[in-house]
Design an enzyme around this catalytic site. Structure first.
Site, PDB file in Angstrom:
ATOM      1  N   GLY A  38      68.024 -35.156 -16.005  1.00  0.00           N
ATOM      2  CA  GLY A  38      66.985 -34.752 -16.939  1.00  0.00           C
ATOM      3  C   GLY A  38      67.147 -35.372 -18.312  1.00  0.00           C
ATOM      4  O   GLY A  38      66.395 -35.052 -19.236  1.00  0.00           O
ATOM      5  N   HIS A  39      68.158 -36.228 -18.463  1.00  0.00           N
ATOM      6  CA  HIS A  39      68.436 -36.841 -19.767  1.00  0.00           C
ATOM      7  C   HIS A  39      68.176 -38.347 -19.761  1.00  0.00           C
ATOM      8  O   HIS A  39      68.703 -39.070 -20.587  1.00  0.00           O
ATOM      9  CB  HIS A  39      69.886 -36.579 -20.169  1.00  0.00           C
ATOM     10  N   HIS A  96      70.205 -29.129 -24.157  1.00  0.00           N
ATOM     11  CA  HIS A  96      69.795 -28.124 -23.177  1.00  0.00           C
ATOM     12  C   HIS A  96      69.187 -26.931 -23.906  1.00  0.00           C
ATOM     13  O   HIS A  96      69.176 -25.815 -23.400  1.00  0.00           O
ATOM     14  CB  HIS A  96      70.985 -27.673 -22.338  1.00  0.00           C
TER      15      HIS A  96
END
Lengths: 331, 331
Positions: free
Chosen positions: A55-56, A218
Site C-alpha cells: 500500500g506504499h 498508517h
C-alpha cells in the site's frame, strides 16, 4: 469506496502478478509468492534486502532492481511480511558475501526480521541489519530508536544498494546504509485519511480545512492538527521541524526528497518543493539533488513528506550511481 | 479542498519552478516562461514538440527529455498553451531540419497550434503536425477525427521522439508518430471527479457506487454511467471497447499502457493490468511491453485508462529506444 479491486483479501497477490508481468525486465518471482527478486543479480556481491507492508507503492517492492535492493519481502496492506518471507528474501539475495537487511522501524517488521535473522544464522547465512528511523515527529530526538522509518528509507536503500553494487563488504554496506539514515530526517503532513480496501472506510479522520503535521504512513497520529496552510507555510513548517533536529547547517549539501502520500497531484509537490528549496537556500543549505514525486505513499492519502539527507563525498558517490527499478530509475 | 497550494492563479508558474529545479539534468527553461526545452538536444535532428494544459502530470512537460520531446508548451490547468507558447516551443526545438508538433485533439490546442504553425511558416520554419485521437469513447469510429487524444499520446511521443533521435527526416518522424497513434486505442473509466484549484469544488459529479465509462481527462462525459464493478469486470469492459474498434486480433503484438487518473493507488493499477493482460492473452493478443503507472492524469481524479497499440517492427524499435524524461525513463 471508489476503488479498483477484486477481492480485497487477495489484492496483494493480484498486485504482485501485475507487477511481475509489467517489470519482467527488472524483477522475477521466487518460490515464495511474497518474495520478489531482482533479475541478473551480479555474482559475488553482498545481498541487499528490504520488506514491508503493501500500500506504499513504490515502496517496498518497487525498489527491487539493479544497484538497489536484490530481494524484497512483501506483506499484507500496512502489515509486516512474515519472518519466513524475510528469510526467503535473504536466501534469494545471498551471493555468499552475506546479506544487509535495510528496513523501517515498525514493531511487526522488527519482530519478523529478528526471527528471520536467527533462522538464517542457523542455516549458515550472515545477515546484518539497519533500521530506518528518519521520522522526526514520531519521537523526541533523545529517543531516536523509537522513531519510525519513512521516505528516508529510499535514500538508505539507494546508499546501501550502491555500496553493495560497488563491491563493498557486508560491514561496508551496513555502514553506508547506517550513515545514510543517520544523516536523514523526515516529516509528513497529512491532508486526508486513506481507506484500507478490506475495511472500506477510513480508520482515522482529518477534517476538511485542517492538516495533521507529523502523521505516519498508517495514519499514526502526528504532533499537531492545525488549520490547512498554504504550500509556502507548509514548506516552512516542514523545514523548521526537519532542519534543527539533525541539525542541517549553512554550507551543508543535501538530498531533498519530497514524496506525495498517494493522491496529491504531482504538480502540487513541485510547488511545495520550490518553497522548500527557497527556505533551505536562505539557510545556506544547498540542494545537490532533489527527488519529487510519489516515492513512499499511503494508498490514496493526500499530503506530502519532506526528507533531507546531508551528503558527504561517499554518500554523493552512492546517490549518483545509476539504478533501475520500478520506483527509482536513474541514468 | 485539501490541497497543497499558494495562489491557485500562479500554480502553473510555481510548479514549473519546482519542476525545472528538480530535473535540471534533463530540462531547462527558455525565454518564454511557459516553454520548457530538453537539455543538450543533439544537433541536426528534427525537433519534436508537444504542449497542452496543466494538471495531467507527467503530461505534458514530463515528456520533455532525451529521445522524446525536445520542447513543450505549457498551458494553464486544463487549458491550451497560447499560440505564442507553441511558436516559441517550435523555435526552441528547431535544429534546422523542421519540427514535428505531436499533440492531442482538443479545440483550444488545435486552434493555437494552427496559428503557431502559420506564424512559424512566415519565419521560415517548417512545422508539420500529428493530432492524437486515440480515445475510442469520444466519437464513433467513422468520426475518428472528432476523437480526443488521451494516454495514447505518450506512445505517439515515444515513437516520434525515437524516430527523430535515430535521424529520421521530418516526413519520417511525422509518419512514425502518425502510425503510432493510428495503431492505438484508449478508453478511460472515472471513479471520482477532480477539483480545479481555482474553482475549489468538482465541476462534475460521479456518484459513490458508480463509475463513468469513457470519461475524458477534463471530466468530459463518457458513454455510460454504471454501478461500480470489480477490477476484472472493468478490465473486460475496457478491453471490449478498445479491441474491436481498431480491431486488435489474435497474433497481434501490442504495447499496453494502463495509467491512473491521479489518485488511484498504483497497486490497484497492477491488479487491473493483470486482468487486462489475461483477457488479451485469451484473445491471442500478446503484450510485448507494458507501462503501468501514472502516465497521464487528471489532478486527483480516481480511475484509470487503458491504451493498446499494435506493434510492427518499426514501432518495436521505436518503443525500445531508451529515453530519459521525468515521466518516462527507460534503459
Amino acid at each position: 469506496m471508489q476503488r479498483i479491486l477484486n477481492d480485497p483479501d487477495h489484492i496483494v497477490d493480484e498486485m504482485l502478478k501485475g507487477f511481475l508481468k509489467t517489470h519482467s525486465d527488472i524483477v522475477e518471482k521466487t518460490d515464495n509468492p511474497r518474495v520478489v527478486k531482482a533479475k541478473n543479480i551480479p555474482e559475488g556481491k553482498v545481498g541487499v534486502v528490504t520488506g514491508g507492508g503493501s500500500g506504499h507503492k513504490p515502496a517496498f517492492v518497487g525498489y527491487c532492481g539493479k544497484n538497489l535492493c536484490d530481494a524484497v519481502a512483501v506483506g499484507e496492506i500496512c502489515s509486516s511480511p512474515t519472518a519466513a518471507a524475510f528469510l526467503d528474501a535473504f536466501k534469494a539475495a545471498d551471493g555468499g558475501k552475506g546479506v544487509a537487511c535495510l528496513y523501517g522501524n515498525y514493531s511487526g517488521d522488527n519482530m519478523n526480521v529478528k526471527m528471520a535473522v536467527k533462522m538464517a544464522k542457523k542455516q549458515g547465512l550472515t545477515v546484518k541489519t539497519v533500521v530506518a528511523n528518519d521520522d522526526v515527529a514520531s519521537a523526541p530526538k533523545d529517543q531516536r530508536e523509537k522513531r519510525r522509518g519513512v521516505a528516508g528509507e529510499v535514500l538508505m536503500w539507494k546508499a546501501g544498494g550502491a555500496k553493495a553494487a560497488l563491491g563493498g563488504s557486508l560491514d561496508e554496506v551496513i555502514a553506508a546504509a547506517q550513515k545514510a539514515i543517520d544523516h536523514t530526517r523526515s516529516v509528513g503532513i497529512g491532508l486526508t485519511p486513506c481507506t484500507l480496501p478490506a475495511v472500506g472506510h477510513p480508520n482515522f479522520e482529518i477534517k476538511d480545512g485542517t492538516m495533521e503535521v507529523g502523521i505516519g504512513h498508517h495514519g499514526e497520529p502526528g504532533i499537531e492538527v492545525c488549520p490547512l496552510e498554504t504550500a509556502a507555510e507548509m514548506a516552512k513548517r516542514m523545514v523548521e521541524i526537519v532542519v534543527p533536529d539533525y541539525p542541517f547547517e549553512s554550507g551543508d549539501e543535501v538530498v531533498v526528497l519530497v514524496s506525495g502520500l498517494g493522491a496529491t497531484p504531482v504538480m502540487e509537490l513541485y510547488v511545495l518543493y520550490d518553497e522548500i528549496d527557497k527556505i533551505l537556500a536562505e539557510k545556506g543549505i544547498k540542494t545537490y539533488k532533489a527527488y519529487v514525486g510519489n516515492y513512499f505513499t499511503s494508498l490514496e492519502m493526500m499530503g506530502a513528506t519532506l526528507t533531507v539527507m546531508k551528503l558527504d563525498d561517499e554518500l554523493k558517490e552512492l546517490i549518483d550511481l545509476p539504478v533501475n527499478s520500478m520506483g527509482l530509475k536513474q541514468f
